[in-house]
Design a protein around this motif. Structure first.
Motif, PDB file in Angstrom:
ATOM      1  N   ILE A 162      -6.760  -0.974   6.502  1.00 37.13           N
ATOM      2  CA  ILE A 162      -6.758  -0.666   5.070  1.00 37.13           C
ATOM      3  C   ILE A 162      -8.135  -0.905   4.443  1.00 37.13           C
ATOM      4  O   ILE A 162      -8.455  -0.331   3.395  1.00 37.13           O
ATOM      5  CB  ILE A 162      -5.674  -1.461   4.313  1.00 37.13           C
ATOM      6  CG1 ILE A 162      -5.912  -2.964   4.418  1.00 37.13           C
ATOM      7  CG2 ILE A 162      -4.294  -1.104   4.808  1.00 37.13           C
ATOM      8  CD1 ILE A 162      -4.888  -3.805   3.658  1.00 37.13           C
ATOM      9  N   LEU A 222       0.379   3.648  -3.161  1.00 38.41           N
ATOM     10  CA  LEU A 222      -0.153   4.995  -2.945  1.00 38.41           C
ATOM     11  C   LEU A 222       0.836   6.071  -3.393  1.00 38.41           C
ATOM     12  O   LEU A 222       0.448   7.075  -3.993  1.00 38.41           O
ATOM     13  CB  LEU A 222      -0.498   5.183  -1.460  1.00 38.41           C
ATOM     14  CG  LEU A 222      -1.750   4.443  -0.970  1.00 38.41           C
ATOM     15  CD1 LEU A 222      -1.848   4.500   0.539  1.00 38.41           C
ATOM     16  CD2 LEU A 222      -3.004   5.046  -1.609  1.00 38.41           C
ATOM     17  N   ILE A 273      -6.571  -0.356  -4.728  1.00 31.60           N
ATOM     18  CA  ILE A 273      -5.876   0.700  -5.474  1.00 31.60           C
ATOM     19  C   ILE A 273      -5.604   0.192  -6.884  1.00 31.60           C
ATOM     20  O   ILE A 273      -4.739  -0.670  -7.086  1.00 31.60           O
ATOM     21  CB  ILE A 273      -4.548   1.079  -4.790  1.00 31.60           C
ATOM     22  CG1 ILE A 273      -4.796   1.512  -3.351  1.00 31.60           C
ATOM     23  CG2 ILE A 273      -3.842   2.196  -5.566  1.00 31.60           C
ATOM     24  CD1 ILE A 273      -3.532   1.811  -2.588  1.00 31.60           C
ATOM     25  N   THR A 301      -6.898   4.563   1.583  1.00 36.35           N
ATOM     26  CA  THR A 301      -6.633   3.269   0.945  1.00 36.35           C
ATOM     27  C   THR A 301      -7.685   2.857  -0.077  1.00 36.35           C
ATOM     28  O   THR A 301      -7.541   1.813  -0.709  1.00 36.35           O
ATOM     29  CB  THR A 301      -6.540   2.167   2.019  1.00 36.35           C
ATOM     30  OG1 THR A 301      -7.817   2.032   2.667  1.00 36.35           O
ATOM     31  CG2 THR A 301      -5.473   2.495   3.055  1.00 36.35           C
ATOM     32  N   TYR A 319       0.818  -1.213   0.000  1.00 41.14           N
ATOM     33  CA  TYR A 319       0.000   0.000   0.000  1.00 41.14           C
ATOM     34  C   TYR A 319       0.852   1.264   0.000  1.00 41.14           C
ATOM     35  O   TYR A 319       0.499   2.251  -0.662  1.00 41.14           O
ATOM     36  CB  TYR A 319      -0.964  -0.009   1.186  1.00 41.14           C
ATOM     37  CG  TYR A 319      -2.280  -0.659   0.841  1.00 41.14           C
ATOM     38  CD1 TYR A 319      -3.363   0.103   0.428  1.00 41.14           C
ATOM     39  CD2 TYR A 319      -2.434  -2.040   0.891  1.00 41.14           C
ATOM     40  CE1 TYR A 319      -4.567  -0.483   0.085  1.00 41.14           C
ATOM     41  CE2 TYR A 319      -3.631  -2.638   0.548  1.00 41.14           C
ATOM     42  CZ  TYR A 319      -4.695  -1.863   0.149  1.00 41.14           C
ATOM     43  OH  TYR A 319      -5.880  -2.437  -0.214  1.00 41.14           O
TER      44      TYR A 319
END
Length: 332
Positions: free
Chosen positions: A139, A86, A152, A146, A82
């Motif tokens: 998350i 991100l 994502i 998130t 993550y």
């Protein structure tokens, strides 16, 4: 009439030559592997094997060398994925920045929760498993950051000097670089003064502390290193799949990683590679069994655990030593 295994032994000089040549032969074969396995499906599975190797190598440092029952590797795996995803999607940072930040973030988080290592045995396993579930819940519910259960999407492929690694064949060499780096780091550490201190803690923590070994310090060190490599594995997964979600990082993921090092051989660095290969490829090989494949796969794991307590690599190593005996010392 069959001949015993010992009758096929290689002379001592052959053992020395084989020991020197084997690592280079393996590296050469790995470099040439994408030229042999060219279809996208096989290369994708090989890349996943490499990512799992990173997870297994790190966990083997904690469980096999330091002797701590850690079930939290999937949590650091998720943090790395993550963080890298991100940073790449929201801020457009290059892969070499995001992967390093992911490793540092996962490593620092592992050091931060290090005091939980004062627990031992099943209590430590439960605590680290709770950590994995805690990460997954965060998350899954921290939607503004998130994207929650939707995950994502659109994580870009890495690029090096303007060359995009957007195919499984090119991505393979990126994964191979990190696997070789992790393998060398873990192998050197396991054979160093630090590794021997960790092994002393594994064998008898109370006795190690009496002899002056700071047990908690070495356990936290192993935990932090394993967390950092899990962060790298998470970043590699995110940029390989170009999409991640909380479902990629459940407690079952931690169980699979534990299976890898137990099947390969606890405390064995090469065994981590063997275990990662078996756990990744095993379900794929048994796919023709359809609904029964997971049951057969579980039975195979159970048989290995019963009849090969040192792991699959332990059996390979035993056969190698029988075939290629150690050289006798020279007499003056």
């Amino acid at each position: 009439m069959s001949r015993p295994l010992s009758s096929f032994r290689v002379p001592p000089a052959g053992r020395r030559t084989a020991a020197r040549a084997l690592p280079w032969a393996v590296i050469g074969a790995l470099i040439l592997l994408p030229l042999v396995a060219r279809d996208a499906y096989t290369l994708r599975v090989i890349n996943v094997i490499g990512i799992n190797c990173l997870l297994a190598l790190g966990l083997n440092l904690v469980m096999g060398v330091a002797g701590q029952l850690d079930a939290g590797q999937a949590g650091f795996y998720a943090v790395g994925a993550y963080v890298s995803g991100l940073l790449a999607v929201r801020f457009g940072l290059p892969f070499w920045v995001t992967v390093l930040v992911a490793a540092v973030a996962s490593g620092i988080l592992a050091l931060a929760i290090g005091p939980v290592l004062r627990l031992r045995g099943v209590f430590l396993a439960v605590a680290t498993l709770a950590f994995v579930e805690g990460v997954r819940i965060v998350i899954n519910n921290w939607v503004p950051v998130t994207n929650g259960p939707n995950g994502i999407p659109g994580i870009p492929a890495p690029s090096i000097a303007g060359f995009r690694l957007d195919t499984d064949q090119s991505y393979y060499y990126l994964v191979l670089f990190w696997v070789l780096l992790c393998y060398l780091a873990i192998a050197r550490m396991a054979d160093s003064r630090v590794g021997r201190a960790m092994q002393a803690v594994r064998d008898n923590q109370d006795a190690a502390e009496v002899m002056g070994v700071h047990a908690i310090r070495y356990k936290i060190m192993a935990f932090g290193i394993a967390g950092a490599f899990a962060g790298v594995a998470g970043a590699l997964l995110a940029h390989l799949q170009t999409y991640i979600s909380p479902e990629n990082f459940t407690f079952l993921t931690s169980i699979d990683i534990i299976f890898m090092i137990v099947l390969g051989g606890l405390g064995s660095v090469p065994g981590s590679i063997v275990g990662a290969f078996i756990v990744t490829v095993g379900p794929e090989w048994l796919r023709f069994l359809k609904d029964y494949r997971l049951m057969v796969y579980s039975l195979v794991i159970l048989v290995v655990l019963i009849f090969a307590p040192r792991g699959l690599y332990g059996g390979i190593d035993w056969a190698w030593r029988r075939l290629v005996p150690a050289s006798e010392p020279e007499r003056g």
